[in-house]
Design an enzyme around this catalytic site. Structure first.
Site, PDB file in Angstrom:
ATOM      1  N   HIS A  63       8.049   0.478   0.324  1.00  0.00           N
ATOM      2  CA  HIS A  63       7.058   0.094   1.320  1.00  0.00           C
ATOM      3  C   HIS A  63       5.869  -0.545   0.636  1.00  0.00           C
ATOM      4  CE1 HIS A  63       3.676   2.989   0.818  1.00  0.00           C
ATOM      5  NE2 HIS A  63       4.598   3.752   0.262  1.00  0.00           N
ATOM      6  N   CYS A  64       5.204  -1.423   1.380  1.00  0.00           N
ATOM      7  CA  CYS A  64       3.929  -1.969   0.924  1.00  0.00           C
ATOM      8  C   CYS A  64       2.853  -1.361   1.811  1.00  0.00           C
ATOM      9  CB  CYS A  64       3.922  -3.500   0.979  1.00  0.00           C
ATOM     10  SG  CYS A  64       4.154  -4.160   2.636  1.00  0.00           S
ATOM     11  N   ILE A  65       1.718  -1.991   1.918  1.00  0.00           N
ATOM     12  CA  ILE A  65       0.616  -1.409   2.673  1.00  0.00           C
ATOM     13  C   ILE A  65       0.794  -1.562   4.178  1.00  0.00           C
ATOM     14  CG2 ILE A  65      -0.971  -3.373   2.868  1.00  0.00           C
ATOM     15  CD1 ILE A  65      -1.842   0.160   1.611  1.00  0.00           C
TER      16      ILE A  65
ATOM     17  N   ARG B   1       4.347  -2.526   5.601  1.00  0.00           N
ATOM     18  CA  ARG B   1       5.734  -2.617   6.037  1.00  0.00           C
ATOM     19  C   ARG B   1       6.659  -1.657   5.306  1.00  0.00           C
ATOM     20  NH1 ARG B   1       6.311  -9.226   6.321  1.00  0.00           N
ATOM     21  NH2 ARG B   1       4.092  -9.618   6.531  1.00  0.00           N
TER      22      ARG B   1
END
Length: 621
Positions: free
Chosen positions: A190-192, A194
Site C-alpha cells: 500500500h501507499c498513502i 491505495r
C-alpha cells in the site's frame, strides 16, 4: 452561522505551484483525496506546510499527514507512484504524534533520483477531510520559495464531527471477497492512498461492488497492479486485510511467489500485462525528449526550405546533431531507463546500448556473416537485454567471489549480453520489429480513411480499459524504423477532439469557477496532456463521451483520407511542427495536418456545444 476562519498553507518545497487539477494522477487531479495544490519542486528540502501534530508517516517515507489544532487533516505526498521506490529518495526526521511548526524543516526528497526512476516529482498538498472542514480554498499559483504562502483555506472553524464508527474488519472482508478472495492474491502493498494488489486472475474481481464499499474511493489498474483507492485511512484497512489474509502476502515478491495454476489464456494475459508495463514505463521518461527532438527536425527543415540555413553549413550540422543524436543513441537511453524499471544495472545497460550502436557501424567488416545488425535507433533488443541482465546478474553474483565482483562482474556481464543479443535474440527481435512496423503500415494502407475512423473513434474506449498504452511502443518503433508514423498522426487527432469537447463545455457554462477549470483542461489537451480533460469531464458524462468519440472518429476519417503523416513522438496543436517533413519542409502533408486538426476541433466543439449539454442549464446530460 459558524464563524469563518483562515488556514494558511505554506509551500513545503521551492518550486512552481500548480492547481491540483493539473497533477498527473487522476485520484489527486479529480480531488478524490480532497482539495489542495501541487508543486513541481526545484529543491530537495521539505518543510511543514502547517503547524500541527504528525498524524502518520508512510513506511516508505514518501508521504505524511499533519492534523492542525482546528481539525484540518493535511496530506503531503512527495512524487507520483513513489511508494514503489521503497523510501530510497526520502529522509524524514518526524514521527507520528510529533508536534511541528509551519515552515519547520522536516526532511528531504532526492528530486534527481525520482526523475531518474521515470516518475513525476510533483509534491502534493491536499486537505483530506475537505468535505467536513473546508469552505473554500484560494491557490496562489506560480513560482514560490519554500515556506511562502501557497494557499489560503477558508474553514468553518469547526473540528470535524465524529463520524459513525466504521468496521475496518468488515471493509477488509468485503474488499478481499471482491478482489477474488485470499486465494487470488499474490501480494499486497500500500501507499498513502491505495491498496495495491498483485492478483492471479483479475477476471475474478468485482469492480462495481468494490466501489460500493465504505471508504473505497475508486478502483484502478496500472503497472500490473489492481489498485483500490482508500485515501487517508488506507493503513487501517490494509492492517485489517493483512490480519485476514496472513502476513506472508504483505509485500511478498511477486515474481518469486508460487501461484495457483490458472488457465493458459489467463497466464498469457498476465505475462503480456507485465511485458507491456515494462515496455511503456521504459519509454515513458523519454517521450518528452523524443517529441521535442522530432519537432526540432521540423524547425530545421523549415529554416532550410526558406534558405535561412544551409544544409552543408556548420551551423546546420551542429543543430541537426541534436535530433540526430537523440534518435541515433536511443538504445543507450533505453538501456538506462529499462534497467531502472527492471532493477538491473542501468550503467551496464547504457554501455551495452552504446556498444550495440557502435557494432552497427562495424558489422560489415566482421569475418563472419551477420544479418540485420543495425541497432541504431532500435528499441526492443535493448529492453530484452535489460530483462535478461536482471537474471544474469543474480547468477553471476552467485558464481563470482564478492572480492572480484567489482572488477570482473560488469565486463563479464557485458560480454555475455552482447553475445546473446548479436548472435541469437537481436536479429530475431529486429526482424519482428520490422515486421510489426510493416504490418501497421500495411493495415493502414488497406483503407487509411476507415482505419482512421476506427482507431480515433475507439481510442477513448481503449483509455477506459487501460489498453491505450500498447500503442505508444508501436509508434516509437514505427518512428525509429521508418522515421515517420501515420498512427501517431491519428493519435494527435484524438487529443484535439478531447480538447474541443471540453472547450465546448467551457463556453456553454455560466459558472465562472467551472469555466476556468474546463478552459485549463482544454488548454492542456491542446498541449498534448489529456488526463484532465478525460478524467475530470469527458468520462463523467455519457453524452459528452459519446459525442467526443464521434468527433474524434470523423477527424480520424479526414486524417486518414488525407494520409497525414507524423515525424515525431508528439501531437495535438502544440505539436503541429511534428507534421513538417524533415526532408521536404512545409508541403501538402503539413497543410493537410492543419486541416484535419482544425476540422476535428470544430466538429467536436459543435457536437458537444449543441448536444452535449442541456439547454438553459450548466449540467451535462
Amino acid at each position: 452561522m459558524p464563524k469563518m476562519t483562515e488556514l494558511i498553507l505554506l509551500s513545503p518545497v521551492s518550486g512552481n505551484v500548480i492547481p491540483l487539477t493539473q497533477v498527473n494522477d487522476p485520484v489527486f487531479s479529480q480531488e478524490l483525496m480532497g482539495k489542495g495544490f501541487g508543486i513541481e519542486p526545484d529543491n530537495n528540502k521539505i518543510y511543514a506546510p502547517v503547524s500541527g501534530t504528525i498524524a502518520y508517516v508512510a513506511d516508505t517515507l514518501h508521504a505524511f499527514g499533519i492534523k492542525t489544532e482546528d481539525g484540518a487533516e493535511v496530506l503531503v505526498h512527495m512524487g507520483i507512484n513513489t511508494v514503489e521506490l521503497a523510501g530510497k529518495p526520502f529522509t524524514l526526521n518526524i514521527v507520528a504524534d510529533q508536534i511541528v511548526t509551519a515552515g519547520e524543516e522536516i526532511g528531504t526528497m532526492d528530486v534527481e533520483q525520482i526523475k531518474a526512476s521515470g516518475r513525476p516529482t510533483t509534491v502534493i498538498v491536499a486537505i483530506t477531510n475537505t468535505a467536513d472542514y473546508l469552505k473554500d480554498i484560494h491557490i496562489q499559483t506560480g513560482q514560490k520559495e519554500a515556506k511562502k504562502t501557497a494557499a489560503i483555506v477558508i474553514s468553518n472553524n469547526q473540528k470535524s464531527q465524529t463520524k459513525e464508527k466504521v468496521s475496518y474488519s468488515q471493509i477488509a472482508t468485503d474488499i478481499i471477497k471482491n478482489v477474488g478472495g485470499k486465494e487470488n492474491i499474490n501480494s499486497l502493498i500500500h501507499c498513502i492512498t491505495r491498496l495495491r494488489f498483485y492478483l492471479k486472475d483479475e477476471s475474478l474481481t468485482n469492480k462495481e461492488e468494490l466501489k460500493k464499499i465504505p471508504k473505497v474511493i475508486d478502483v484502478a489498474r496500472g503497472g500490473g497492479q489492481y489498485q483500490v483507492v482508500i485515501g487517508q485511512e488506507v493503513t487501517n484497512v490494509y492492517d485489517e486485510i493483512i490480519k485476514q489474509i496472513g502476513s506472508d502476502l504483505a509485500n511478498a515478491p511477486v515474481e518469486d511467489k508460487p501461484t495457483k495454476k490458472v488457465p493458459f489464456t489467463q497466464e498469457v494475459k498476465r505475462e503480456f500485462s507485465r511485458f507491456l508495463s515494462v515496455l511503456t514505463e521504459s519509454i515513458a521518461p523519454l517521450v518528452g525528449i523524443l517529441g521535442g527532438a522530432g519537432m526540432f527536425k521540423g524547425v530545421l527543415a523549415i529554416l532550410v526550405q526558406f534558405d535561412l540555413l544551409n544544409k552543408t553549413g556548420g551551423t546546420y550540422m551542429m543543430l541537426n546533431s541534436i535530433p540526430k543524436g537523440v534518435f541515433y543513441f536511443l538504445p543507450v537511453l533505453l538501456g538506462y531507463t529499462s534497467a531502472k524499471r527492471l532493477h538491473s544495472n542501468p550503467v551496464i545497460l547504457a554501455v551495452v546500448g552504446a556498444i550495440l550502436v557502435y557494432f552497427s557501424t562495424v558489422a560489415r567488416y566482421l569475418p563472419f556473416p551477420t544479418i540485420l545488425t543495425n541497432y541504431v535507433s532500435s528499441i526492443f533488443p535493448i529492453i530484452f537485454a535489460a530483462w535478461f541482465a536482471k537474471h544474469l546478474e543474480r547468477l553471476l553474483k552467485k558464481i563470482i567471489p564478492k572480492m572480484l565482483q567489482t572488477t570482473f562482474l560488469p565486463i563479464i556481464e557485458i560480454i555475455i549480453l552482447l553475445l546473446v543479443i548479436v548472435t541469437i535474440t537481436g536479429p530475431l527481435i529486429l526482424i519482428a520489429s520490422y515486421q510489426l512496423s510493416d504490418g501497421v503500415n500495411s493495415l493502414y494502407n488497406l483503407n487509411p480513411g476507415i482505419v482512421g475512423l476506427v482507431v480515433d473513434g475507439s481510442y477513448q474506449f481503449l483509455i477506459t480499459l487501460g489498453l491505450h498504452w500498447i500503442i505508444i511502443p508501436i509508434v516509437v518503433n514505427d518512428l525509429a524504423t521508418n522515421g515517420h508514423s501515420y498512427l501517431n498522426a491519428l493519435l494527435s487527432i484524438t487529443m484535439v477532439a478531447q480538447g474541443g469537447a471540453v472547450l465546448a463545455l467551457a463556453v456553454r457554462t455560466h459558472d465562472k469557477k467551472a469555466r476556468n477549470k474546463t478552459f485549463k483542461a482544454a488548454a492542456s489537451a491542446f498541449c498534448g496532456i489529456t488526463e484532465s480533460a478525460m478524467y475530470e469531464f469527458i468520462l463523467k458524462y455519457q453524452r459528452v463521451f459519446i459525442l467526443s468519440n464521434i468527433g474524434s472518429g470523423i477527424g480520424g476519417l479526414i486524417c486518414g483520407t488525407l494520409r497525414v503523416n507524423n515525424y515525431a513522438l508528439t501531437g495535438s496543436l502544440v505539436g503541429i511542427l511534428s507534421f513538417v517533413d524533415p526532408k521536404a519542409g512545409i508541403n501538402s502533408n503539413f497543410l493537410n495536418a492543419i486541416i484535419a486538426h482544425l476540422t476535428t476541433l470544430l466538429i467536436t466543439f459543435i457536437l458537444v456545444y449543441f448536444w452535449g449539454v442541456k439547454k438553459n442549464t450548466n449540467d451535462q446530460r
